[in-house]
Design an enzyme around this catalytic site. Structure first.
Site, PDB file in Angstrom:
ATOM      1  CG  HIS A 121      11.476  36.262  36.544  1.00  0.00           C
ATOM      2  ND1 HIS A 121      12.092  35.091  36.169  1.00  0.00           N
ATOM      3  CD2 HIS A 121      12.477  37.107  36.945  1.00  0.00           C
ATOM      4  CE1 HIS A 121      13.411  35.201  36.342  1.00  0.00           C
ATOM      5  NE2 HIS A 121      13.660  36.414  36.805  1.00  0.00           N
ATOM      6  CD  GLU A 179      12.251  41.076  38.441  1.00  0.00           C
ATOM      7  OE1 GLU A 179      11.544  40.075  38.650  1.00  0.00           O
ATOM      8  OE2 GLU A 179      13.457  41.122  38.769  1.00  0.00           O
TER       9      GLU A 179
END
Length: 432
Positions: free
Chosen positions: A28, A25
């Site tokens: 991202h 994550e």
């Protein structure tokens, strides 16, 4: 003590799992912020929030169920054709589309008009969505290379583990000799367990794959140079043709048999440090194996079902979920092997999980990252074609229209995950 070590192994794997998800994550998050996209949430896990803290315009937190993670980006999907979120329709498919579109704009604040995901150029969106799986690939490669080049891997060596008493065809699949079986060439030549083969017909051999090729390519007399008690010794054998197991280009055994030269011994295994080149080759083999396993998943469903509900044996190459991998992690710490071997195995388990995350997320299907990448690439292609042929700009590709497909795909994934979960609980894969 065994229970304590099992729990410790599971805890270590879960920590590695959480780090891997957070790392994914982070890819991202960092690229989204780099391109000016507003990210309201960065969460590791699902379900109730255990801890969170807001920094800037992003809430960072940990949730109760460590089975994934997510970031929320504003404007994942473009508005409707009228420039607004279309009113909800009685059609279930249209409802799915507009629910997804509404969720993409529900946290819209003044000034966010220039910070929407869908307004970024396709190549920027590709980078944002690819960054997550790429982080998993980086972590997998770093761990694999680190372990292989510093600690080493358990591999077949040129040292003799066991000498065969007789010649048995691979097709017969038996271990005991018959009176009619000829004596194995290795035994006739005086090869002994513990001998280290250093040359074959005067040509030095440094690894098992090279020695294996020499043996299989030779039928007739051969000189085998071994190290015995620290001294070189030449042995003379007459290799014969025999049915042996097939191998692939990397020297790994495959199904079926082939006719080749036969000496008659089993190599010993040991921990061997790998060079950079050998590590690259092994990493390439792992990538190819991972892709093949991913493609083969549908064919594994019947075996999984039988293992979960019909009591059939769970195959060694059966897909494993997080629960199964955690159980294996627990078993690793109970093995009667040196602690450094346990650590190496655990690191390999975490690295394999990260490699699987990369390959799985690159599937061009929503709601996976690969589905968003495919949508951005399709939009880029449409706009390029329109520009070349001097047509009007078709605008952003409305990925929201694919949400019904995404729900079907997600449903299939959930059903498969539940099947694997049941199999991991009632009939788990175990370390042999």
């Amino acid at each position: 003590m065994t229970i304590l070590m099992t729990v410790l192994g599971i805890v270590v794997f879960v920590v590695g799992l959480l780090v891997s998800i957070a790392w994914h994550e982070l890819g991202h998050l960092s690229t989204a912020k780099m391109f000016g996209i507003r990210v309201p949430q960065y969460m590791v896990g699902f379900g109730p929030t255990i801890w969170s803290r807001k920094k800037g315009d992003t809430e960072y937190g940990i949730k109760a169920v460590p089975l994934g993670g997510y970031i929320r980006m504003i404007g994942m999907f473009p508005p409707g054709e009228d420039g607004r979120i279309t009113a909800r329709s009685t059609s279930p498919w249209r409802g799915m589309i507009e629910d997804a579109r509404s969720a993409a704009f529900e946290e819209l604040q003044p000034g966010d008009e220039t910070r929407l995901f869908y307004t970024r150029k396709p190549w920027k969106r590709v980078i944002v969505m690819f960054a997550g799986p790429f982080m998993n690939l980086i972590l997998a490669v770093a761990i694999f290379f680190g372990v292989m080049m510093t600690f080493g891997v358990n591999t077949q060596t040129t040292q003799v583990g066991k000498v065969s008493d007789c010649v048995i065809s691979q097709k017969e699949q038996r271990d005991t000799c018959k009176a009619s079986d000829p004596v194995a060439p290795a035994k006739q030549a005086g090869l002994k367990a513990g001998d280290k083969i250093v040359a074959f017909n005067g040509e030095k051999v440094g690894d098992w794959s090279a020695l294996q090729k020499h043996i299989r390519d030779t039928i007739g007399p051969a000189t085998i140079t071994v190290q015995r008690d620290g001294k070189p010794l030449d042995l003379h054998a007459s290799l014969i043709k025999n049915d042996v197991a097939k191998i692939d280009g990397s020297g790994n055994y495959t199904s079926g048999t082939t006719s080749a030269g036969f000496l008659g011994f089993s190599p010993a295994t040991g921990i061997v440090q790998q060079s950079f080149g050998e590590s690259v080759d092994r990493m390439g083999d792992m990538m190819r194996s991972g892709v093949k396993s991913l493609v083969a998943i549908p064919s594994k469903v019947p075996d999984l079902w039988n293992a979960a509900f019909n009591g059939e044996e769970r195959k060694a190459d059966s897909p494993m979920g997080v629960v199964g991998a955690a159980r294996v992690g627990g078993e690793v710490f109970t093995l009667d092997i040196p602690p450094e071997n346990q650590i190496a195995m655990m690191l390999f388990l975490v690295a394999g999980f990260n490699l699987s995350l990369f390959l799985f997320n690159m599937l061009p299907l929503l709601p996976l990252d690969g589905g968003h990448i495919a949508g951005a690439l399709w939009e880029s292609l449409r706009r390029t074609v329109a520009r070349v042929f001097k047509r009007p700009d078709p605008g952003p590709f409305d990925v929201a229209k694919l949400m019904p497909v995404a729900y079907v795909v997600a449903g299939i994934f959930i059903c498969f995950t539940l099947l694997v979960l049941v199999a991991d609980v009632v009939n788990p894969v175990k370390i042999s």
